[in-house]
Motif scaffolding. Structure first.
Motif, PDB file in Angstrom:
ATOM      1  N   ILE A  81       0.834  -1.193   0.000  1.00 55.02           N
ATOM      2  CA  ILE A  81       0.000   0.000   0.000  1.00 55.02           C
ATOM      3  C   ILE A  81       0.875   1.251   0.000  1.00 55.02           C
ATOM      4  N   ARG A  82       0.623   2.142  -0.932  1.00 56.11           N
ATOM      5  CA  ARG A  82       1.319   3.421  -0.973  1.00 56.11           C
ATOM      6  C   ARG A  82       0.317   4.527  -0.693  1.00 56.11           C
ATOM      7  N   SER A  83       0.621   5.368   0.279  1.00 55.57           N
ATOM      8  CA  SER A  83      -0.312   6.424   0.666  1.00 55.57           C
ATOM      9  C   SER A  83       0.453   7.701   0.971  1.00 55.57           C
ATOM     10  N   ALA A  84      -0.294   8.765   1.186  1.00 53.55           N
ATOM     11  CA  ALA A  84       0.307  10.050   1.535  1.00 53.55           C
ATOM     12  C   ALA A  84       1.100   9.900   2.830  1.00 53.55           C
ATOM     13  N   ASN A  87      -0.456  10.159   6.206  1.00 50.75           N
ATOM     14  CA  ASN A  87      -1.541   9.234   6.515  1.00 50.75           C
ATOM     15  C   ASN A  87      -1.042   7.846   6.882  1.00 50.75           C
ATOM     16  N   VAL A  88       0.269   7.635   6.791  1.00 51.86           N
ATOM     17  CA  VAL A  88       0.814   6.288   6.990  1.00 51.86           C
ATOM     18  C   VAL A  88       0.509   5.754   8.380  1.00 51.86           C
ATOM     19  N   ASP A  89       0.777   6.559   9.416  1.00 52.17           N
ATOM     20  CA  ASP A  89       0.578   6.080  10.788  1.00 52.17           C
ATOM     21  C   ASP A  89      -0.878   5.727  11.051  1.00 52.17           C
ATOM     22  N   ALA A 136     -10.588   3.226  -2.172  1.00 53.91           N
ATOM     23  CA  ALA A 136     -11.535   4.334  -2.152  1.00 53.91           C
ATOM     24  C   ALA A 136     -11.057   5.511  -1.309  1.00 53.91           C
ATOM     25  N   GLN A 137      -9.996   5.295  -0.512  1.00 53.23           N
ATOM     26  CA  GLN A 137      -9.484   6.372   0.326  1.00 53.23           C
ATOM     27  C   GLN A 137      -8.643   7.338  -0.511  1.00 53.23           C
ATOM     28  N   HIS A 138      -8.932   8.621  -0.393  1.00 53.48           N
ATOM     29  CA  HIS A 138      -8.242   9.634  -1.196  1.00 53.48           C
ATOM     30  C   HIS A 138      -6.747   9.681  -0.885  1.00 53.48           C
TER      31      HIS A 138
END
Length: 329
Positions: A81-84, A87-89, A136-138
């Protein structure tokens, strides 16, 4: 002269030969009495009890009972999963509380910080709800899901068995099919207590299950023999002096995949190895004493795997959830 305001970080606790002996004996018999361990290690009962408590307090060592996933009902998936960054924590915390996730870590991927997690999924599930929710999470940039088709070597605590002797891997691969667990019956309550502390006393198990101490002890032995659960010694690899941990995605020629996976499982550095679906077809987690040793491993034993064509590596940054999980169905 200005006072030294440097913040000194506590040094990680590293196991000595007595600690390693205790861990090795726990892996072969998780509920072995301290007196029996002491006799084999040549130390006093009090020393073993004190060392075990120190391993729990300072190194996070836990003996836990894990329910073996039913291969006819569950699939093991690897999510990447790659996210901002901000938002990782939060994302990792939300994944960690789920009962279907295990071995969650953040890694330094080619496009920034990523997270990897293992998910146990019901075969009867329509679609993949968790992947849909994440997509679905921005704040989530991308999600990849790879099915682990064959696990060659599993369980992060198998490291110790490769270092300290020809013992079996910590994660069983030949157990009978497990039965469904019901936390409302005495056996289910026993398993629940053991999943919190695999070395809970007979008095504690009796109180949790409502059974007599003798009956509780016999049921623990019977449930283990049936394959309803297995004991896992859960600890951070730094306890054994491994400060460098990497996730490895490799591509192997299909005709050589089985041979490569079996060979990879024999490497002392490897704590998990599986054949997967996806752009890469072999995934592993490796541990070394430092980055130089990891370099030697990647350019040496790993590079010599049969049929190896491509390798991607990503250093682990933080472990959020290890082996402890609760799979009840």
């Amino acid at each position: 002269m200005q006072p030294d305001r440097t913040v000194k970080r506590p040094q990680p606790y590293v196991a000595d030969h007595v600690d390693r002996g205790i861990l090795r004996l726990l892996q072969t018999d998780a509920r072995r009495p301290f007196s029996s361990m002491a006799a084999e290690l040549g130390v006093s009962d009090q020393t073993v009890a004190r060392r075990y408590q120190r391993l729990r307090d300072r190194a996070g060592v836990r003996v836990v009972a894990l329910t073996e996933p039913n291969p006819t009902r569950h699939e093991l998936w690897l999510l990447r999963i790659r996210s901002a960054a901000n938002n990782v924590d939060s994302l990792m915390s939300n994944l960690a509380v789920r009962t279907d996730t295990a071995w969650i870590s953040t890694v330094a991927g080619p496009q920034g910080v990523e997270s990897t997690t293992m998910v146990f999924r019901e075969r009867t599930e329509t679609g993949f709800a968790l992947v849909r929710e994440l997509s679905a999470q921005h704040s989530v940039a991308s999600v990849s899901a790879q099915l682990c088709m064959s696990v060659f070597f599993g369980g992060p605590d198998s490291l110790l068995t490769k270092d300290d002797g020809p013992l079996e891997a910590g994660h069983p691969t030949n157990l009978p099919k497990p039965r469904a667990r019901n936390d409302h019956d005495p056996d289910g309550r026993l398993l629940q207590a053991l999943s919190i502390d695999g070395r809970a006393s007979l008095k504690q198990l009796s109180r949790a299950s409502g059974l007599s101490e003798d009956t509780a002890q016999s049921r623990v032995h019977a449930l283990a023999a049936e394959g309803a659960f297995y004991f896992d010694v859960d600890f951070d690899p730094t306890l054994l002096g491994y400060t460098s941990t990497f996730a490895i995605w490799a591509t192997v020629a299909p005709a050589q995949l089985s041979h490569a996976g079996i060979a990879l499982a024999r490497h002392r550095e490897v704590s998990f190895a599986a054949a997967t679906t996806g752009n890469t077809n072999l995934y592993a987690v490796a541990h070394c004493v430092d980055d130089h040793a990891m370099y030697r491993y990647i350019t040496g034993d790993l590079a010599r795997l049969p049929g190896i064509q491509h390798v991607e590596t990503a250093p682990h940054l933080r472990s959020i959830k290890r082996a402890r999980r609760d799979l009840t169905s």
